[in-house]
Design a protein around this motif. Structure first.
Motif, PDB file in Angstrom:
ATOM      1  N   VAL A   1      49.861  35.863  17.803  1.00 37.70           N
ATOM      2  CA  VAL A   1      50.253  37.272  17.890  1.00 37.70           C
ATOM      3  C   VAL A   1      49.011  38.153  17.922  1.00 37.70           C
ATOM      4  CG1 VAL A   1      51.431  39.162  16.695  1.00 37.70           C
ATOM      5  CG2 VAL A   1      52.484  36.895  16.773  1.00 37.70           C
ATOM      6  N   ALA A   2      48.054  37.862  17.054  1.00 41.06           N
ATOM      7  CA  ALA A   2      46.818  38.648  17.027  1.00 41.06           C
ATOM      8  C   ALA A   2      46.070  38.541  18.356  1.00 41.06           C
ATOM      9  CB  ALA A   2      45.933  38.169  15.877  1.00 41.06           C
ATOM     10  N   SER A   3      46.057  37.348  18.964  1.00 44.64           N
ATOM     11  CA  SER A   3      45.381  37.156  20.256  1.00 44.64           C
ATOM     12  C   SER A   3      46.046  37.967  21.361  1.00 44.64           C
ATOM     13  CB  SER A   3      45.375  35.674  20.634  1.00 44.64           C
ATOM     14  OG  SER A   3      44.591  34.920  19.740  1.00 44.64           O
ATOM     15  N   VAL A   4      47.378  37.960  21.370  1.00 46.17           N
ATOM     16  CA  VAL A   4      48.112  38.720  22.392  1.00 46.17           C
ATOM     17  C   VAL A   4      47.860  40.213  22.226  1.00 46.17           C
ATOM     18  CG1 VAL A   4      50.414  39.343  23.235  1.00 46.17           C
ATOM     19  CG2 VAL A   4      49.883  36.958  22.703  1.00 46.17           C
ATOM     20  N   LEU A   5      47.898  40.706  20.995  1.00 43.51           N
ATOM     21  CA  LEU A   5      47.661  42.128  20.749  1.00 43.51           C
ATOM     22  C   LEU A   5      46.239  42.524  21.154  1.00 43.51           C
ATOM     23  CD1 LEU A   5      49.408  42.530  17.269  1.00 43.51           C
ATOM     24  CD2 LEU A   5      50.154  43.565  19.421  1.00 43.51           C
ATOM     25  N   ALA A   6      45.272  41.678  20.824  1.00 48.45           N
ATOM     26  CA  ALA A   6      43.879  41.984  21.163  1.00 48.45           C
ATOM     27  C   ALA A   6      43.688  41.992  22.674  1.00 48.45           C
ATOM     28  CB  ALA A   6      42.957  40.958  20.519  1.00 48.45           C
ATOM     29  N   ARG A   7      44.304  41.021  23.371  1.00 50.24           N
ATOM     30  CA  ARG A   7      44.188  40.959  24.822  1.00 50.24           C
ATOM     31  C   ARG A   7      44.832  42.181  25.471  1.00 50.24           C
ATOM     32  NH1 ARG A   7      43.737  36.521  28.654  1.00 50.24           N
ATOM     33  NH2 ARG A   7      43.550  35.138  26.847  1.00 50.24           N
ATOM     34  N   ALA A   8      46.008  42.566  24.977  1.00 56.27           N
ATOM     35  CA  ALA A   8      46.706  43.719  25.542  1.00 56.27           C
ATOM     36  C   ALA A   8      45.901  45.001  25.322  1.00 56.27           C
ATOM     37  CB  ALA A   8      48.094  43.848  24.921  1.00 56.27           C
ATOM     38  N   ALA A   9      45.320  45.146  24.141  1.00 59.13           N
ATOM     39  CA  ALA A   9      44.535  46.350  23.845  1.00 59.13           C
ATOM     40  C   ALA A   9      43.241  46.375  24.649  1.00 59.13           C
ATOM     41  CB  ALA A   9      44.222  46.410  22.349  1.00 59.13           C
ATOM     42  N   GLY A  10      42.610  45.208  24.800  1.00 63.16           N
ATOM     43  CA  GLY A  10      41.334  45.160  25.496  1.00 63.16           C
ATOM     44  C   GLY A  10      41.438  45.355  26.995  1.00 63.16           C
ATOM     45  N   ASN A  11      42.524  44.838  27.592  1.00 63.61           N
ATOM     46  CA  ASN A  11      42.685  44.905  29.050  1.00 63.61           C
ATOM     47  C   ASN A  11      43.658  45.978  29.499  1.00 63.61           C
ATOM     48  OD1 ASN A  11      40.993  42.695  29.112  1.00 63.61           O
ATOM     49  ND2 ASN A  11      42.650  41.200  29.248  1.00 63.61           N
ATOM     50  N   GLY A  12      44.231  46.687  28.525  1.00 65.91           N
ATOM     51  CA  GLY A  12      45.219  47.697  28.876  1.00 65.91           C
ATOM     52  C   GLY A  12      46.473  47.100  29.483  1.00 65.91           C
ATOM     53  N   GLU A  13      46.789  45.852  29.085  1.00 63.71           N
ATOM     54  CA  GLU A  13      47.939  45.150  29.653  1.00 63.71           C
ATOM     55  C   GLU A  13      49.197  45.405  28.837  1.00 63.71           C
ATOM     56  OE1 GLU A  13      46.093  41.108  31.636  1.00 63.71           O
ATOM     57  OE2 GLU A  13      46.594  41.084  29.506  1.00 63.71           O
ATOM     58  N   ASP A  14      50.319  45.230  29.473  1.00 64.37           N
ATOM     59  CA  ASP A  14      51.589  45.144  28.770  1.00 64.37           C
ATOM     60  C   ASP A  14      51.571  43.853  27.950  1.00 64.37           C
ATOM     61  OD1 ASP A  14      54.481  43.641  29.143  1.00 64.37           O
ATOM     62  OD2 ASP A  14      54.674  45.756  28.592  1.00 64.37           O
ATOM     63  N   VAL A  15      52.190  43.872  26.753  1.00 63.83           N
ATOM     64  CA  VAL A  15      52.119  42.689  25.891  1.00 63.83           C
ATOM     65  C   VAL A  15      52.768  41.475  26.539  1.00 63.83           C
ATOM     66  CG1 VAL A  15      51.919  43.929  23.700  1.00 63.83           C
ATOM     67  CG2 VAL A  15      54.189  43.464  24.637  1.00 63.83           C
ATOM     68  N   GLY A  16      53.789  41.697  27.367  1.00 62.33           N
ATOM     69  CA  GLY A  16      54.414  40.584  28.083  1.00 62.33           C
ATOM     70  C   GLY A  16      53.434  39.914  29.025  1.00 62.33           C
ATOM     71  N   HIS A  17      52.679  40.711  29.770  1.00 56.36           N
ATOM     72  CA  HIS A  17      51.663  40.169  30.669  1.00 56.36           C
ATOM     73  C   HIS A  17      50.547  39.495  29.877  1.00 56.36           C
ATOM     74  CE1 HIS A  17      53.222  43.274  33.702  1.00 56.36           C
ATOM     75  NE2 HIS A  17      53.547  42.074  34.159  1.00 56.36           N
ATOM     76  N   ALA A  18      50.192  40.084  28.739  1.00 58.42           N
ATOM     77  CA  ALA A  18      49.130  39.514  27.914  1.00 58.42           C
ATOM     78  C   ALA A  18      49.530  38.132  27.395  1.00 58.42           C
ATOM     79  CB  ALA A  18      48.816  40.444  26.740  1.00 58.42           C
TER      80      ALA A  18
END
Length: 414
Positions: free
Chosen positions: A349-366
C-alpha cells in the motif's frame, strides 16, 4: 441507606461478570485447552498455584481432555479465573498503570453515583485505596471478557510485560467502543439464546485480542494513553462511517454476508454494522497508520488497501491461516505468519501511494504499474497461492506463500 439499591446493583453486576467469564472460558477451553494448560504451568512455576490442592487436572489428563475437546469443568475454570486475576492485580499494582488518567473511569464506576457526586472528584482521587480499586475494576473488566489465559498468552507471544498488555487492551477496548457494545449485547440477552450472545462476545474478544497485538507491535508503550485513544478514534471515525462504501474483494463479501446474517437474526442494522465493522478494526488501524506515514488521506489509503487485498488475495490468505488450527504450535506459527501478511500488505500500500504521488498517477494505474515492475514475483506468488488453495495444504505450504508475498512487497530482483 438511600444507596442500598445502587450498591446491590453494583454487587450483582460483578457477580454476573464473574459467571459470564466462566461460561466464556468453558467454550474457549474446548477449542484451545493448551492455553489454559500453559497458564497452569506458569502459575505452578511461579509457585502461585498447587495443582493437586486446587483439583486441577494433571498434564496427562489435560492432554486427554484436549484430544477429546471436552474442556475444563466450571469449578476448575473458576479457580483459574481467580488465580489469573490475583496475578494480574499484583503485576499492575507494581506498575504505574493504575495512576494513568485513562483508568480514571474505573474509580468513578466503582461507587454509586450519589456518592461520587457528594465526594467530588478531588476527594475521590485522594481515596486511600484508589490504586487498588482501579486495579481491581480494570482487571475484572478485562478478564471477565477476555478469559483467564489471555494476559499470559499475550505477554508470552509478544514478549511484553503484563502491564503493557493491559494498557494496550484498554486502548483497544476504548477505540473499539467495547463498553458500549457489551452494554448493547447485554440488552439483547432477553431476545436471544445465551449461546448466540456468547458467540458475539467471543467475537468481540477476538477482535480486541487482535487489536491489542497490533497496538503492542506498532505503538510505543510510554505515550499518553488518553491522547492515543483520542487520536485513534479521530482517525477511525471517517473510515468506520464509510466502511461499506470502500471495502472490496473478499473482505467486502465477508462484511455483507455477516451483516445479512445478523439482520436476518433480527439485530438492528446500526448495531449489526458496528459489530461487523469491528472485525476489521486491526485493518482500519493499519490503514490509518499507513496514511499518517505517507501523508495521505485516510479514505484514499483505505481504497488502496482493499485494492491491494483484492489483487493479491490477502484476505483469503489470512482466513486460511486462521481456520482449523488445533495444534498449539501451529496456531502460534499461523499467528506469526498472519502478522507477516499484514506487514507485506502495508508495504505494498505504501509503495502504491508513493508511486501515485511521485508520478501524479491514479492509484489504480499505480497499482498496475507496480504489478508490471514486479511481474516475476507476482506470477510466482499467484501460482503458489493457487496451488495451496486447491487442496488441504499444510501450514508449511502457506508459509511459502507468505514468503512469496513478502518478495512481491519488497520487490526483490525486480
Amino acid at each position: 441507606e438511600s444507596m442500598t439499591d445502587e450498591v446491590s446493583e453494583l454487587v450483582l453486576r460483578n457477580n454476573v461478570g464473574q459467571s459470564l467469564a466462566v461460561s466464556l472460558d468453558e467454550l474457549r477451553s474446548k477449542e484451545a485447552l493448551d492455553d489454559f494448560a500453559a497458564l497452569v504451568a506458569a502459575l505452578e512455576r511461579d509457585r502461585r498455584l498447587d495443582r493437586a490442592a486446587e483439583g486441577i487436572p494433571d498434564p496427562d489428563a489435560m492432554r486427554e481432555r484436549a484430544g477429546q475437546r471436552t474442556g475444563l469443568t466450571r469449578p476448575t475454570l473458576a479457580v483459574l479465573l481467580s488465580h489469573a486475576k490475583l496475578y494480574a492485580k499484583g503485576a499492575l499494582l507494581e506498575s504505574a498503570l493504575p495512576d494513568d488518567p485513562a483508568t480514571g473511569p474505573y474509580l468513578v464506576g466503582y461507587f454509586p453515583a450519589p456518592a461520587v457526586e457528594a465526594a467530588g472528584p478531588e476527594r475521590l482521587r485522594a481515596h486511600q485505596l484508589r490504586r487498588e480499586i482501579v486495579t481491581t475494576e480494570l482487571v475484572n473488566d478485562l478478564v471477565n471478557l477476555m478469559g483467564s489465559s489471555f494476559l499470559h498468552r499475550m505477554a508470552r507471544d509478544t514478549g511484553r510485560s503484563l502491564p503493557e498488555a493491559v494498557r494496550a487492551w484498554l486502548v483497544a477496548s476504548r477505540i473499539a467502543g467495547g463498553p458500549e457494545i457489551r452494554a448493547d449485547l447485554g440488552e439483547l440477552e432477553a431476545r436471544y439464546t445465551a449461546d448466540r450472545v456468547y458467540r458475539w462476545l467471543l467475537g468481540l474478544g477476538r477482535v480486541l485480542e487482535a487489536t491489542t497485538q497490533w497496538l503492542l507491535a506498532n505503538v510505543p508503550a510510554d505515550g499518553d494513553t488518553d491522547a492515543l485513544i483520542g487520536d485513534a478514534r479521530g482517525g477511525l471515525a471517517s473510515l468506520r462511517g464509510s466502511f461499506a462504501r470502500f471495502v472490496a474483494g473478499e473482505d467486502r463479501k465477508l462484511f455483507f454476508d455477516r451483516l445479512g446474517e445478523l439482520q436476518d437474526a433480527g439485530v438492528d442494522r446500526t448495531l449489526a454494522e458496528r459489530l461487523i465493522t469491528l472485525r476489521f478494526l486491526p485493518q482500519l488501524l493499519e490503514i490509518v497508520h499507513v496514511a499518517r506515514a505517507a501523508g495521505s488521506d485516510d479514505v484514499r489509503t483505505a481504497k488502496v488497501y482493499y485494492a491491494v487485498s483484492e489483487r493479491f488475495a490477502t484476505a483469503s490468505l489470512r482466513e486460511h491461516l486462521r481456520e482449523g488450527r488445533h495444534d498449539p504450535w501451529e496456531r502460534r506459527y499461523a499467528q506469526t505468519l498472519a502478522g507477516d501478511v499484514a506487514r507485506a500488505q502495508r508495504a505494498l500500500v505504501a509503495s502504491v501511494l508513493a508511486r501515485a504521488a511521485g508520478n501524479g498517477e491514479d492509484v489504480g494505474h499505480a497499482l498496475k504499474a507496480l504489478e508490471k515492475d514486479r511481474a516475476r514475483q507476482v506470477q510466482g506468488y499467484r501460482e503458489l497461492l493457487q496451488e495451496v488453495r486447491s487442496e488441504s495444504a499444510p501450514l508449511a505450504a502457506f508459509a511459502l506463500a507468505v514468503r512469496a508475498l513478502e518478495g512481491v512487497a519488497g520487490g526483490d530482483g525486480a
